[in-house]
Design a protein around this motif. Structure first.
Motif, PDB file in Angstrom:
ATOM      1  N   SER A 264       0.853  -1.196   0.000  1.00 25.59           N
ATOM      2  CA  SER A 264       0.000   0.000   0.000  1.00 25.59           C
ATOM      3  C   SER A 264       0.884   1.239   0.000  1.00 25.59           C
ATOM      4  O   SER A 264       2.019   1.204   0.467  1.00 25.59           O
ATOM      5  CB  SER A 264      -0.925  -0.009   1.224  1.00 25.59           C
ATOM      6  OG  SER A 264      -0.188  -0.156   2.410  1.00 25.59           O
ATOM      7  N   CYS A 265       0.348   2.303  -0.560  1.00 28.83           N
ATOM      8  CA  CYS A 265       1.149   3.531  -0.660  1.00 28.83           C
ATOM      9  C   CYS A 265       1.174   4.244   0.689  1.00 28.83           C
ATOM     10  O   CYS A 265       0.327   4.003   1.540  1.00 28.83           O
ATOM     11  CB  CYS A 265       0.596   4.423  -1.765  1.00 28.83           C
ATOM     12  SG  CYS A 265      -0.810   5.421  -1.256  1.00 28.83           S
ATOM     13  N   PRO A 266       2.131   5.118   0.881  1.00 27.95           N
ATOM     14  CA  PRO A 266       2.262   5.758   2.202  1.00 27.95           C
ATOM     15  C   PRO A 266       1.237   6.879   2.435  1.00 27.95           C
ATOM     16  O   PRO A 266       1.233   7.466   3.524  1.00 27.95           O
ATOM     17  CB  PRO A 266       3.673   6.327   2.166  1.00 27.95           C
ATOM     18  CG  PRO A 266       3.952   6.561   0.726  1.00 27.95           C
ATOM     19  CD  PRO A 266       3.222   5.500  -0.026  1.00 27.95           C
ATOM     20  N   GLY A 269      -0.659  14.145   0.150  1.00 28.22           N
ATOM     21  CA  GLY A 269      -1.678  15.195   0.047  1.00 28.22           C
ATOM     22  C   GLY A 269      -2.726  14.916  -1.010  1.00 28.22           C
ATOM     23  O   GLY A 269      -3.767  15.570  -1.048  1.00 28.22           O
ATOM     24  N   ARG A 270      -2.475  13.964  -1.884  1.00 29.85           N
ATOM     25  CA  ARG A 270      -3.478  13.644  -2.919  1.00 29.85           C
ATOM     26  C   ARG A 270      -4.548  12.663  -2.417  1.00 29.85           C
ATOM     27  O   ARG A 270      -5.559  12.484  -3.092  1.00 29.85           O
ATOM     28  CB  ARG A 270      -2.786  13.008  -4.131  1.00 29.85           C
ATOM     29  CG  ARG A 270      -2.015  13.978  -4.989  1.00 29.85           C
ATOM     30  CD  ARG A 270      -1.755  13.320  -6.346  1.00 29.85           C
ATOM     31  NE  ARG A 270      -1.084  14.249  -7.230  1.00 29.85           N
ATOM     32  CZ  ARG A 270       0.166  14.106  -7.652  1.00 29.85           C
ATOM     33  NH1 ARG A 270       0.864  13.058  -7.279  1.00 29.85           N
ATOM     34  NH2 ARG A 270       0.698  14.976  -8.455  1.00 29.85           N
ATOM     35  N   THR A 271      -4.284  12.004  -1.309  1.00 28.89           N
ATOM     36  CA  THR A 271      -5.213  10.975  -0.828  1.00 28.89           C
ATOM     37  C   THR A 271      -6.540  11.603  -0.424  1.00 28.89           C
ATOM     38  O   THR A 271      -6.555  12.561   0.331  1.00 28.89           O
ATOM     39  CB  THR A 271      -4.610  10.248   0.407  1.00 28.89           C
ATOM     40  OG1 THR A 271      -3.230  10.042   0.174  1.00 28.89           O
ATOM     41  CG2 THR A 271      -5.293   8.929   0.653  1.00 28.89           C
ATOM     42  N   GLY A 299      -3.639   5.131  -2.856  1.00 30.13           N
ATOM     43  CA  GLY A 299      -4.446   6.257  -2.401  1.00 30.13           C
ATOM     44  C   GLY A 299      -5.134   7.046  -3.484  1.00 30.13           C
ATOM     45  O   GLY A 299      -6.188   7.640  -3.236  1.00 30.13           O
ATOM     46  N   CYS A 300      -4.589   7.065  -4.682  1.00 25.73           N
ATOM     47  CA  CYS A 300      -5.200   7.959  -5.673  1.00 25.73           C
ATOM     48  C   CYS A 300      -5.074   7.421  -7.094  1.00 25.73           C
ATOM     49  O   CYS A 300      -4.320   6.489  -7.352  1.00 25.73           O
ATOM     50  CB  CYS A 300      -4.574   9.349  -5.585  1.00 25.73           C
ATOM     51  SG  CYS A 300      -2.963   9.427  -6.372  1.00 25.73           S
ATOM     52  N   VAL A 301      -5.791   8.054  -7.992  1.00 19.18           N
ATOM     53  CA  VAL A 301      -5.791   7.614  -9.393  1.00 19.18           C
ATOM     54  C   VAL A 301      -4.657   8.252 -10.183  1.00 19.18           C
ATOM     55  O   VAL A 301      -4.384   7.840 -11.300  1.00 19.18           O
ATOM     56  CB  VAL A 301      -7.129   7.962 -10.093  1.00 19.18           C
ATOM     57  CG1 VAL A 301      -8.250   7.123  -9.521  1.00 19.18           C
ATOM     58  CG2 VAL A 301      -7.435   9.434  -9.975  1.00 19.18           C
TER      59      VAL A 301
HETATM   60  S1  SF4 Z   1       0.373   9.964  -5.199  1.00 11.99           S
HETATM   61 FE1  SF4 Z   1      -1.409   8.653  -4.862  1.00 11.99          FE
HETATM   62  S2  SF4 Z   1      -0.565   6.590  -4.825  1.00 11.99           S
HETATM   63 FE2  SF4 Z   1       1.196   7.981  -4.501  1.00 11.99          FE
HETATM   64  S3  SF4 Z   1       1.350   8.234  -2.287  1.00 11.99           S
HETATM   65 FE3  SF4 Z   1       0.007   9.882  -2.972  1.00 11.99          FE
HETATM   66  S4  SF4 Z   1      -2.042   8.998  -2.758  1.00 11.99           S
HETATM   67 FE4  SF4 Z   1      -0.633   7.294  -2.678  1.00 11.99          FE
END
Ligand code: SF4
Length: 353
Positions: A264-266, A269-271, A299-301
């Motif tokens: 899983s990603c850490p 700020g995009r989450t 967390g994000c697309v």
């Molecule tokens: S950019 Fe997207 S996938 Fe990468 S850490 Fe942030 S939320 Fe997670």
């Protein structure tokens, strides 16, 4: 010796050492052994989690007798942990213990150790000779100027030689210290001189958090050096957590295959979703699914699909209440955020159909 060069030892129907037998995962119950129902309930939970050998303390004759009942209801070998009273060791063997763990140093007179060895020989039950840094003899503390790796090793080998001189070599050895680097050094030293399988653990390593870190570092180094035939992660917590950590240590080191790996990603700020909760839910949800694949929870697309490319399947959080189902980095479909977990589970359950 390296793990595949040690003597082979059979504990119930689990074989360790010799050739290429897998490293066995152990834990220890924290119920009163005399309480058969509670002890069996805990052992069955540990079995389900992946425990392969269980150790129970045997401080009373009632506990020794309970072993017989416990053994009828469990499916993994049981090790009786004995301190001080040689009669408990004898009773534990007579009641069906598959191995006993003793420190001959606290059993007392030589004749008592001999009586335990004779009983073990009669039943062909292996003895684990266990030495902890906290129980080092005075003369070794003086010789080495305190607790040292050399002292721990000398103490363990003295006891091994004592039992060998009594005509028994069905042995497993464990040397433990809560000092991780001392523990590593002690294992490196004893592996050069000891032909028996080693049970490896970092003792008194602390709560789930610090115990996991210390055990991962200590066991990680020792196992990676080719040393160790059985392991226990000691935690001040639910023993089931010990098994989860032990499995992941072995898998991370490439010493065990099978089971779903969750990455899983850490978060950043995009989450826009509660990814920490979702990742924990996924980890729990996949525990009983017998696949050997990698699952990503991102967390994000924006970066999720790309970063999840190495995973076989994954989910990524989105915006506006929607997330994505991803396979090998390709977006398969949009899914409502609250349905991500269920959608992933269904995909996994139908993986080979
Ligand atoms: S950019 Fe997207 S996938 Fe990468 S850490 Fe942030 S939320 Fe997670």
């Amino acid at each position: 010796m390296y793990r595949n060069q040690t003597k082979e030892v059979r504990i119930g129907d689990v074989v360790i050492g010799g050739g290429d037998h897998p490293i066995a995962i152990q834990s220890m119950t924290n119920t009163r052994t005399e309480d058969v129902e509670a002890t069996v309930e805990q052992i069955l939970r540990l079995e389900k989690a992946g425990c392969e050998i269980i150790r129970c303390t045997v401080p009373t004759m009632e506990a020794a007798k309970a072993i017989k009942e416990i053994k009828k209801q469990i499916h993994i070998p049981l090790v009786a942990d004995i301190h001080f009273d040689y009669k408990m060791a004898i009773a534990a063997i007579e009641n069906g213990a598959d191995k006993i763990r003793i420190n001959p140093g606290n059993i007392g007179a030589k004749e008592r150790v001999q009586a335990v060895v004779d009983k073990a020989k009669e039943y062909n039950v292996p003895i684990r000779v266990g030495v902890n840094s906290g129980s080092l003899e005075k003369h070794l503390l003086e010789k080495y100027g305190g607790v040292t790796a050399e002292g721990i090793v000398e103490s363990a080998l003295d006891k091994v030689h004592l039992i060998e001189s009594m005509g028994y070599d069905n042995l497993v050895v464990s040397i433990k210290s809560s000092d991780v680097l001392m523990c590593v050094k002690a294992h490196e030293l004893i592996a050069k001189e000891c032909p028996y399988p080693l049970h490896v653990g970092i003792t008194e390593s602390g709560t789930v958090y610090s115990g996991n870190v210390k055990s991962s570092v200590g066991l990680g180094i020792i196992l990676h050096e080719g040393i160790g035939n059985t392991i226990r992660v000691s935690l001040t917590g639910d023993p089931v957590e010990e098994i989860r950590t032990a499995k992941l240590i072995l898998k991370t080191l490439g010493l065990r295959k099978g089971g779903i790996e969750v990455v899983s990603c850490p978060t950043c700020g995009r989450t826009r979703i509660d990814l920490i909760k979702l990742a924990n839910q996924v980890e729990e949800m996949v525990a009983d699914i017998p696949l050997d694949i990698k699952v990503a929870v991102m967390g994000c697309v924006v970066n999720g699909p790309g970063e999840a490319k190495e995973a076989d399947i994954g989910i990524a959080g989105g915006i506006g209440g929607e997330g994505l189902l991803i396979k090998k980095g390709e977006i398969i479909k949009k899914v409502k955020e609250e349905e991500l977990l269920d959608t992933l589970r269904q995909e996994l359950l139908n993986w080979n159909k």
